[in-house]
Scaffold this motif. Structure first.
Motif, PDB file in Angstrom:
ATOM      1  N   LEU A   1     -81.729 101.992  -1.691  1.00 27.10           N
ATOM      2  CA  LEU A   1     -81.406 103.236  -2.400  1.00 27.10           C
ATOM      3  C   LEU A   1     -82.045 104.443  -1.723  1.00 27.10           C
ATOM      4  O   LEU A   1     -81.415 105.501  -1.602  1.00 27.10           O
ATOM      5  CB  LEU A   1     -81.865 103.136  -3.859  1.00 27.10           C
ATOM      6  CG  LEU A   1     -81.013 102.231  -4.762  1.00 27.10           C
ATOM      7  CD1 LEU A   1     -81.734 101.927  -6.065  1.00 27.10           C
ATOM      8  CD2 LEU A   1     -79.660 102.877  -5.049  1.00 27.10           C
ATOM      9  N   LYS A   2     -83.280 104.296  -1.272  1.00 29.75           N
ATOM     10  CA  LYS A   2     -83.938 105.421  -0.604  1.00 29.75           C
ATOM     11  C   LYS A   2     -83.264 105.755   0.718  1.00 29.75           C
ATOM     12  O   LYS A   2     -83.165 106.920   1.097  1.00 29.75           O
ATOM     13  CB  LYS A   2     -85.420 105.101  -0.400  1.00 29.75           C
ATOM     14  CG  LYS A   2     -86.226 105.188  -1.693  1.00 29.75           C
ATOM     15  CD  LYS A   2     -87.717 105.001  -1.459  1.00 29.75           C
ATOM     16  CE  LYS A   2     -88.491 105.213  -2.755  1.00 29.75           C
ATOM     17  NZ  LYS A   2     -89.956 105.047  -2.565  1.00 29.75           N
ATOM     18  N   LYS A   3     -82.775 104.725   1.414  1.00 33.61           N
ATOM     19  CA  LYS A   3     -82.039 104.978   2.664  1.00 33.61           C
ATOM     20  C   LYS A   3     -80.746 105.730   2.394  1.00 33.61           C
ATOM     21  O   LYS A   3     -80.252 106.463   3.254  1.00 33.61           O
ATOM     22  CB  LYS A   3     -81.735 103.654   3.365  1.00 33.61           C
ATOM     23  CG  LYS A   3     -82.944 103.025   4.054  1.00 33.61           C
ATOM     24  CD  LYS A   3     -82.560 101.754   4.785  1.00 33.61           C
ATOM     25  CE  LYS A   3     -83.747 101.144   5.517  1.00 33.61           C
ATOM     26  NZ  LYS A   3     -83.381  99.879   6.214  1.00 33.61           N
ATOM     27  N   GLU A   4     -80.196 105.545   1.191  1.00 38.93           N
ATOM     28  CA  GLU A   4     -78.947 106.216   0.825  1.00 38.93           C
ATOM     29  C   GLU A   4     -79.196 107.586   0.194  1.00 38.93           C
ATOM     30  O   GLU A   4     -78.268 108.239  -0.283  1.00 38.93           O
ATOM     31  CB  GLU A   4     -78.160 105.340  -0.156  1.00 38.93           C
ATOM     32  CG  GLU A   4     -77.616 104.067   0.460  1.00 38.93           C
ATOM     33  CD  GLU A   4     -76.585 104.332   1.532  1.00 38.93           C
ATOM     34  OE1 GLU A   4     -75.724 105.212   1.336  1.00 38.93           O
ATOM     35  OE2 GLU A   4     -76.646 103.665   2.582  1.00 38.93           O
ATOM     36  N   GLY A   5     -80.467 108.004   0.145  1.00 44.03           N
ATOM     37  CA  GLY A   5     -80.768 109.356  -0.329  1.00 44.03           C
ATOM     38  C   GLY A   5     -81.336 109.458  -1.731  1.00 44.03           C
ATOM     39  O   GLY A   5     -81.648 110.559  -2.194  1.00 44.03           O
ATOM     40  N   TYR A   6     -81.480 108.328  -2.420  1.00 44.82           N
ATOM     41  CA  TYR A   6     -82.051 108.352  -3.767  1.00 44.82           C
ATOM     42  C   TYR A   6     -83.573 108.210  -3.657  1.00 44.82           C
ATOM     43  O   TYR A   6     -84.088 107.157  -3.288  1.00 44.82           O
ATOM     44  CB  TYR A   6     -81.472 107.223  -4.620  1.00 44.82           C
ATOM     45  CG  TYR A   6     -79.999 107.384  -4.889  1.00 44.82           C
ATOM     46  CD1 TYR A   6     -79.526 108.213  -5.895  1.00 44.82           C
ATOM     47  CD2 TYR A   6     -79.056 106.698  -4.110  1.00 44.82           C
ATOM     48  CE1 TYR A   6     -78.167 108.373  -6.132  1.00 44.82           C
ATOM     49  CE2 TYR A   6     -77.694 106.844  -4.340  1.00 44.82           C
ATOM     50  CZ  TYR A   6     -77.261 107.687  -5.347  1.00 44.82           C
ATOM     51  OH  TYR A   6     -75.919 107.834  -5.578  1.00 44.82           O
TER      52      TYR A   6
END
Length: 238
Positions: free
Chosen positions: A23-28
């Motif tokens: 999720l963090k890699k996807e911007g979250y």
């Protein structure tokens, strides 16, 4: 995406860490983790949460009961992520207020895609209506909203009430993906119980009306594993 806060509710620490990384890699960037239903309810009461990803098999209290409690205090999207994959479990999940049901094992990117879809849908719900909009022009076909008319290649085409409502909903939300469940509940205004045939049949009928080649749709397309969306043609302004 930086303003979206996601709550992961699962007692599998490794799974939560893996999802957090993806999720963090996807911007979250804002992700909360709870290992039990009571911990999840505490976080929900103390923090602003936009989406919940909820396991069914939790210690002391199952996810279905947690979902019921959440629905008493919030309408935010709740996505079940669980190894319980029977039809009865899925119907239970949707029946108590779940917005999506993903079974383990799963593709992490599919979870991300479904979270994105729910966030976009929720954001659209907050947007005010546009009463000045009376015509939707897709080039090959047009919708005259005030007159309730469908025009295809300059010819008026008969469109029954439910087909018209479905078409208007999709066209007003062009380029947005909607699951079968969301389409059914938005257009038919009834709880979705897992039978997608009604929506599929109406989609097929609409394609025969608005597509140059219904067998190779270019407007009303299927997004595999996610749902349907109406493609707004490039070069044509809303």
């Amino acid at each position: 995406m930086e303003d979206i806060t996601i709550l992961l509710v699962d007692d599998e620490k490794g799974l939560c860490e893996m999802l957090t990384t993806v999720l963090k890699k996807e911007g979250y960037k804002k992700i909360k983790i709870a290992g039990s239903g009571s911990e999840a309810m505490k976080i929900l009461a103390e923090d602003h949460i936009d989406v919940v990803v909820l396991d069914v098999m939790l210690p002391n209290e199952d996810g279905f009961e947690v979902c019921r409690k959440m629905r008493e205090v919030t309408e935010i999207p709740i996505l079940f992520l669980t190894a319980r994959d029977t039809d009865l479990d899925k119907l239970m999940g949707f029946g108590i207020g779940g917005d999506d049901y993903i079974t383990k094992p799963f593709n992490p990117l599919e979870v991300v895609a479904r979270i994105k879809a729910r966030c976009k849908y929720k954001m659209h719900q907050r947007k005010p209506a546009r009463p000045e909009l009376t015509t939707l022009d897709f080039g090959y076909f047009q919708l005259e909203l005030e007159a309730g008319e469908l025009i295809v290649e300059r010819k008026h085409v008969e469109c029954p009430a439910l087909e018209w409502k479905l078409l208007v909903f999709l066209c007003c939300n062009a380029n947005r993906i909607f699951s079968t469940r969301h389409l059914y509940e938005s257009v038919w205004n009834e709880p979705y119980l897992g039978d997608e045939k009604t929506v599929v049949i109406h989609i097929s009928r609409l394609r025969k009306k608005i597509e140059p080649n219904p067998k190779k749709p270019q407007f009303l397309v299927n997004v595999r594993g996610l749902g349907y969306k109406m493609m707004f043609p490039k070069g044509v302004e809303k």
